[in-house]
Scaffold this motif. Structure first.
Motif, PDB file in Angstrom:
ATOM      1  N   VAL A  13     -17.157 -11.836  68.888  1.00  0.00           N
ATOM      2  CA  VAL A  13     -16.686 -12.339  67.591  1.00  0.00           C
ATOM      3  C   VAL A  13     -17.454 -11.697  66.445  1.00  0.00           C
ATOM      4  O   VAL A  13     -16.861 -11.242  65.458  1.00  0.00           O
ATOM      5  CB  VAL A  13     -16.794 -13.884  67.536  1.00  0.00           C
ATOM      6  N   VAL A  14     -18.764 -11.613  66.562  1.00  0.00           N
ATOM      7  CA  VAL A  14     -19.572 -11.008  65.500  1.00  0.00           C
ATOM      8  C   VAL A  14     -19.229  -9.532  65.343  1.00  0.00           C
ATOM      9  O   VAL A  14     -19.032  -9.038  64.211  1.00  0.00           O
ATOM     10  CB  VAL A  14     -21.085 -11.194  65.780  1.00  0.00           C
ATOM     11  N   ARG A  16     -16.475  -7.992  66.110  1.00  0.00           N
ATOM     12  CA  ARG A  16     -15.113  -7.813  65.622  1.00  0.00           C
ATOM     13  C   ARG A  16     -14.986  -8.157  64.143  1.00  0.00           C
ATOM     14  O   ARG A  16     -14.408  -7.404  63.358  1.00  0.00           O
ATOM     15  CB  ARG A  16     -14.141  -8.662  66.426  1.00  0.00           C
ATOM     16  N   TYR A  17     -15.509  -9.298  63.734  1.00  0.00           N
ATOM     17  CA  TYR A  17     -15.261  -9.776  62.374  1.00  0.00           C
ATOM     18  C   TYR A  17     -16.303  -9.334  61.355  1.00  0.00           C
ATOM     19  O   TYR A  17     -16.015  -9.299  60.172  1.00  0.00           O
ATOM     20  CB  TYR A  17     -15.115 -11.301  62.364  1.00  0.00           C
ATOM     21  N   VAL A  18     -17.504  -8.988  61.795  1.00  0.00           N
ATOM     22  CA  VAL A  18     -18.524  -8.524  60.855  1.00  0.00           C
ATOM     23  C   VAL A  18     -18.554  -7.006  60.784  1.00  0.00           C
ATOM     24  O   VAL A  18     -18.625  -6.425  59.691  1.00  0.00           O
ATOM     25  CB  VAL A  18     -19.914  -9.081  61.243  1.00  0.00           C
ATOM     26  N   TYR A  19     -18.449  -6.344  61.928  1.00  0.00           N
ATOM     27  CA  TYR A  19     -18.586  -4.894  61.964  1.00  0.00           C
ATOM     28  C   TYR A  19     -17.287  -4.164  62.293  1.00  0.00           C
ATOM     29  O   TYR A  19     -17.289  -2.931  62.354  1.00  0.00           O
ATOM     30  CB  TYR A  19     -19.661  -4.496  62.989  1.00  0.00           C
ATOM     31  N   SER A  20     -16.216  -4.859  62.552  1.00  0.00           N
ATOM     32  CA  SER A  20     -14.920  -4.265  62.933  1.00  0.00           C
ATOM     33  C   SER A  20     -15.044  -3.350  64.151  1.00  0.00           C
ATOM     34  O   SER A  20     -14.455  -2.270  64.198  1.00  0.00           O
ATOM     35  CB  SER A  20     -14.312  -3.508  61.749  1.00  0.00           C
ATOM     36  N   GLY A  22     -14.947  -3.248  68.496  1.00  0.00           N
ATOM     37  CA  GLY A  22     -14.512  -3.978  69.676  1.00  0.00           C
ATOM     38  C   GLY A  22     -14.529  -3.086  70.892  1.00  0.00           C
ATOM     39  O   GLY A  22     -14.181  -1.911  70.808  1.00  0.00           O
ATOM     40  N   GLN A  27     -14.691  -7.606  76.034  1.00  0.00           N
ATOM     41  CA  GLN A  27     -13.702  -8.673  75.928  1.00  0.00           C
ATOM     42  C   GLN A  27     -13.207  -9.106  77.307  1.00  0.00           C
ATOM     43  O   GLN A  27     -13.043 -10.297  77.571  1.00  0.00           O
ATOM     44  CB  GLN A  27     -12.533  -8.228  75.066  1.00  0.00           C
TER      45      GLN A  27
END
Length: 157
Positions: A13-14, A16-20, A22, A27
């Motif tokens: 989550v961090v 993906r949403y903070v650093y874009s 994945g 996953q």
């Protein structure tokens, strides 16, 4: 494994949403860890009476009544289900081993055939626990001295 699963989920989550960022393998790893925690923990949960049941009908009754419920549940539900899942999943796991299956996604997890083998281990473990539950219930019902409840007197079935 559960702590590892939570940590990996947090990292995904961090990232993906903070650093874009994945990674498919990361996953996939927490998805497979969810399955492993369930499959490997099911027998332990059954051993310690942590499974879900309707306690309205179970808890207030005698140990003999509980033994009947456990015996019927093990023989009519749990063990047949384990047999069906074993039979259905055997070919699935065998074909995965024959191909040395890996993730279909680019950058996914290698060695999925090892993870899929846990399905058969789950069936074996929960099946043994079901047999143990049925045996323990039979000992209670037959009045075996080691399994006779302290709080109950002898009563007819």
């Amino acid at each position: 494994m559960t702590l590892l699963m939570v940590i990996i989920t947090f990292v995904v989550v961090v990232l993906r949403y903070v650093y874009s960022i994945g990674w498919v393998w990361l996953q996939e790893s927490y998805v497979w860890l969810h399955g492993l925690v369930f499959m490997l923990g099911a027998g332990y949960t059954l051993l310690h009476n942590g499974h879900v049941r309707v306690d309205i009908f179970y808890r207030p009754n005698s140990a003999r009544y509980k033994a009947w419920i456990d015996l019927c549940g093990a023989l009519l539900l749990l063990l047949p289900l384990v047999i069906v899942v074993s039979l259905v999943s055997f070919d699935y796991v065998a074909s995965s081993w024959a191909r040395l299956e890996e993730s279909r996604e680019a950058g996914g997890l290698p060695g999925l055939f090892l993870l899929k083998s846990v399905i058969l281990a789950f069936c074996a473990l929960i099946g043994l626990q079901g047999l143990s539950l049925a045996g323990r219930s039979l000992l209670v019902l037959t009045g075996h001295p080691e399994f006779k409840p302290e709080d109950e007197e002898t009563e007819p079935i």
